[in-house]
Design a protein around this motif. Sequence first.
Motif, PDB file in Angstrom:
ATOM      1  N   SER A  34       0.650  -1.412   0.027  1.00 10.89           N
ATOM      2  CA  SER A  34      -0.051   0.029   0.035  1.00 10.89           C
ATOM      3  C   SER A  34       0.694   1.266  -0.009  1.00 10.89           C
ATOM      4  CB  SER A  34      -0.783   0.077   1.180  1.00 10.89           C
ATOM      5  OG  SER A  34      -0.035   0.209   2.301  1.00 10.89           O
ATOM      6  N   GLY A  35       2.149   1.136   0.111  1.00  9.21           N
ATOM      7  CA  GLY A  35       2.971   2.319   0.360  1.00  9.21           C
ATOM      8  C   GLY A  35       3.287   2.581   1.702  1.00  9.21           C
ATOM      9  N   GLU A  36       2.488   2.169   2.849  1.00 10.21           N
ATOM     10  CA  GLU A  36       2.868   2.564   4.140  1.00 10.21           C
ATOM     11  C   GLU A  36       4.405   1.790   4.517  1.00 10.21           C
ATOM     12  OE1 GLU A  36       0.274   2.564   8.011  1.00 10.21           O
ATOM     13  OE2 GLU A  36       0.873   0.638   7.327  1.00 10.21           O
ATOM     14  N   ARG A  37       4.876   2.332   5.471  1.00  6.49           N
ATOM     15  CA  ARG A  37       6.142   1.883   5.941  1.00  6.49           C
ATOM     16  C   ARG A  37       5.933   1.887   7.466  1.00  6.49           C
ATOM     17  NH1 ARG A  37       6.595   3.315   0.574  1.00  6.49           N
ATOM     18  NH2 ARG A  37       8.815   3.710   0.063  1.00  6.49           N
ATOM     19  N   GLN A  38       6.521   0.848   7.794  1.00  8.08           N
ATOM     20  CA  GLN A  38       6.355   0.338   9.529  1.00  8.08           C
ATOM     21  C   GLN A  38       7.736   0.257  10.060  1.00  8.08           C
ATOM     22  OE1 GLN A  38       3.032  -2.468   8.611  1.00  8.08           O
ATOM     23  NE2 GLN A  38       2.832  -1.788  10.921  1.00  8.08           N
ATOM     24  N   VAL A  39       8.281   1.195  10.874  1.00  8.79           N
ATOM     25  CA  VAL A  39       9.388   0.948  11.501  1.00  8.79           C
ATOM     26  C   VAL A  39       9.604   0.243  12.728  1.00  8.79           C
ATOM     27  CG1 VAL A  39      11.589   2.319  12.219  1.00  8.79           C
ATOM     28  CG2 VAL A  39      10.084   3.175  10.290  1.00  8.79           C
ATOM     29  N   ASP A  57       3.879   6.849   2.667  1.00  8.78           N
ATOM     30  CA  ASP A  57       4.869   6.882   1.458  1.00  8.78           C
ATOM     31  C   ASP A  57       5.598   8.336   1.453  1.00  8.78           C
ATOM     32  OD1 ASP A  57       6.287   5.713  -0.854  1.00  8.78           O
ATOM     33  OD2 ASP A  57       5.245   7.638  -1.624  1.00  8.78           O
ATOM     34  N   SER A  58       4.831   9.266   1.616  1.00  5.05           N
ATOM     35  CA  SER A  58       5.186  10.628   1.533  1.00  5.05           C
ATOM     36  C   SER A  58       6.187  11.324   2.697  1.00  5.05           C
ATOM     37  CB  SER A  58       4.219  11.803   1.366  1.00  5.05           C
ATOM     38  OG  SER A  58       4.672  12.976   1.426  1.00  5.05           O
ATOM     39  N   LEU A  63      11.678  11.519   5.331  1.00  2.00           N
ATOM     40  CA  LEU A  63      12.524  11.293   6.336  1.00  2.00           C
ATOM     41  C   LEU A  63      13.866  10.719   5.702  1.00  2.00           C
ATOM     42  CD1 LEU A  63      13.260  10.518   9.141  1.00  2.00           C
ATOM     43  CD2 LEU A  63      12.270   8.112   8.692  1.00  2.00           C
ATOM     44  N   GLY A  64      13.725  10.032   4.371  1.00  2.00           N
ATOM     45  CA  GLY A  64      14.775   9.628   3.633  1.00  2.00           C
ATOM     46  C   GLY A  64      15.818  10.828   3.185  1.00  2.00           C
TER      47      GLY A  64
END
Length: 71
Positions: A34-39, A57-58, A63-64
């Motif tokens: 889905s584009g979500e990132r979990q850390v 995603d944005s 952050l990157g």
Amino acid sequence: MPFDVKETVLPGVGKRYELYLDANRSIAILVRSSGERQVYFREHPDEDYEEQYALTDSQARTLGLFLVGAY
């Protein structure tokens, strides 16, 4: 300083990237389809990862930019 990275494909979910910081500690990033990132973070290899936060995603892209000094 050398470090290890492990990439795992999770069918139907996305990809998990694990960055081993030292012999015990590691960070995992789950990039969902889905584009979500979990850390996630863990202090010891025998422990489960604990979710630290989730990013859109944005947010992850911004952050990157911070991390590579491009912002």
